[in-house]
Design an enzyme around this catalytic site. Structure first.
Site, mmCIF file in Angstrom:
data_model
loop_
_atom_site.group_PDB
_atom_site.id
_atom_site.type_symbol
_atom_site.label_atom_id
_atom_site.label_comp_id
_atom_site.label_asym_id
_atom_site.label_seq_id
_atom_site.Cartn_x
_atom_site.Cartn_y
_atom_site.Cartn_z
ATOM 1 C CG ASN A 182 6.210 19.552 82.958
ATOM 2 O OD1 ASN A 182 6.609 20.371 82.460
ATOM 3 N ND2 ASN A 182 4.857 19.351 82.854
ATOM 4 C CE LYS B 153 2.472 21.833 83.790
ATOM 5 N NZ LYS B 153 1.447 21.552 84.257
ATOM 6 C CG HIS C 211 2.115 17.756 79.984
ATOM 7 N ND1 HIS C 211 1.176 18.373 79.950
ATOM 8 C CD2 HIS C 211 2.812 17.445 81.582
ATOM 9 C CE1 HIS C 211 0.685 18.849 80.981
ATOM 10 N NE2 HIS C 211 1.290 18.516 82.098
ATOM 11 C CD GLU D 141 0.200 21.580 80.504
ATOM 12 O OE1 GLU D 141 1.428 22.273 80.688
ATOM 13 O OE2 GLU D 141 -0.446 22.208 81.626
ATOM 14 C CD GLU E 197 1.216 15.142 84.692
ATOM 15 O OE1 GLU E 197 1.200 15.412 85.148
ATOM 16 O OE2 GLU E 197 1.098 15.649 83.372
ATOM 17 N N GLY F 196 -3.026 21.740 87.499
ATOM 18 C CA GLY F 196 -3.424 23.153 87.774
ATOM 19 C C GLY F 196 -3.956 23.627 88.981
ATOM 20 C CB SER G 30 -3.423 19.460 92.533
ATOM 21 O OG SER G 30 -3.770 20.255 91.127
HETATM 22 P P1 13P Z 1 0.556 20.636 88.773
HETATM 23 O O1 13P Z 1 1.639 20.079 90.199
HETATM 24 O O2 13P Z 1 1.065 22.467 89.032
HETATM 25 O O3 13P Z 1 -1.185 20.927 88.920
HETATM 26 O O4 13P Z 1 0.982 20.154 87.383
HETATM 27 C C1 13P Z 1 0.970 18.970 87.168
HETATM 28 C C2 13P Z 1 1.707 18.301 85.822
HETATM 29 O O5 13P Z 1 1.286 18.994 84.499
HETATM 30 C C3 13P Z 1 3.431 17.897 85.898
HETATM 31 O O6 13P Z 1 3.083 17.940 84.302
#
Ligand code: 13P
Length: 260
Positions: A13, A15, A99, A101, A171, A177, A217
């Site tokens: 992903n 982003k 997601h 976010e 997640e 992150g 992560s």
């Molecule tokens: P990270 O792997 O950067 O923690 O992000 C995970 C994520 O949000 C995947 O959709």
């Protein structure tokens, strides 16, 4: 993983990262590093603007290009949005839905997630549906109830055949992150719980056919342990998917786990 009953999927992903030029550079860098063995499907979900560039640059490789979101309506006055049919028309198969976010910054809810899954399935796309608890919710000890509610609301109205076409990504928000990964045991516990909820609503055959990914992560250092768990069928990877060498290693990981 359990490749007998369901797919293993390693999905990136991206982003809001990389320009079209950087996308092409990534593709050139990763192509020679990709493993020949095919123990998993490999996907990168990129910003809508760069889907075409990614498709062109990754053509002929085993990496499929996916989208990061879609709108629930088929068409209409929704400035800036894109419909499932538009994604399907340009050859996209996978789309991330809900997601954390998107939920946090764009007001997506369990109800809109449900509508978006319907739109994706109707357009023959494969939704990767994100669910997960916040740190406060985990500290209160309500994560199992919350996850059951999130998943059951998301898949409400789906037939068993449609349920089998849905990919779930667990997640935990506190692991995204942050460099803080759920332990393999914590992730397995929730992924098994999600599968049990699907079994209860549908049946054992349906539940064992659904791929459930872990995200938060995930990286080259912890992927093997996570993928070694029976109910974790892959990863949804943010930061580590932006680096060609790391993402190539992650795509190779399921085959290594399978071969012990
Ligand atoms: P990270 O792997 O950067 O923690 O992000 C995970 C994520 O949000 C995947 O959709």
């Amino acid at each position: 993983m359990n490749r007998k009953y369901r797919k293993t999927i390693i999905a990136g992903n991206w982003k809001m990262n990389k320009t079209a030029t950087e996308t092409a550079q990534f593709a050139e860098a990763i192509k020679p590093l990709l493993p020949k063995t095919r123990a998993c499907e490999a996907v990168i979900c990129v910003p809508a603007l760069n889907i075409a560039a990614a498709q062109k640059a990754l053509k002929g490789s085993r990496i499929q290009v996916g989208a990061e979101t879609l709108h629930e309506a088929a068409s209409g006055a929704f400035t800036g949005e894109m419909a499932a049919g538009m994604l399907a028309d340009i050859g996209v198969k996978y789309v991330i839905i809900g997601h954390s976010e998107r939920r946090q910054y764009y007001n997506e809810t369990d109800f809109t997630v449900n509508q978006k899954i319907r739109a994706a399935l109707d357009a023959h796309l494969t939704p990767i549906v994100c669910v997960g608890e916040s740190l406060q919710q985990r500290e209160l000890g309500v994560e199992q109830e919350l996850l059951a509610y999130q998943v059951m609301t998301a898949v409400s109205g789906l037939s068993a055949a449609e349920m089998k076409r849905v990919v779930i990504a667990y997640e935990p928000i506190w692991a995204i992150g942050t460099g803080k990964t759920a332990t393999a045991e914590q992730a397995q516990e929730i992924c098994a719980h999600i599968r049990a909820c699907i079994r209860k609503k549908y049946d054992a055959r349906t539940a064992r056919a659904v791929s459930i990914l872990y995200g938060g992560s995930m990286n080259t250092g912890n992927a093997a342990e996570l993928l070694g768990m029976p109910d974790i069928d892959g990863g949804l990877i943010g930061g580590a998917s932006l680096k060609p060498a790391d993402f190539a290693k992650l795509i190779e990981c399921p085959a290594q786990v399978e071969n012990g």
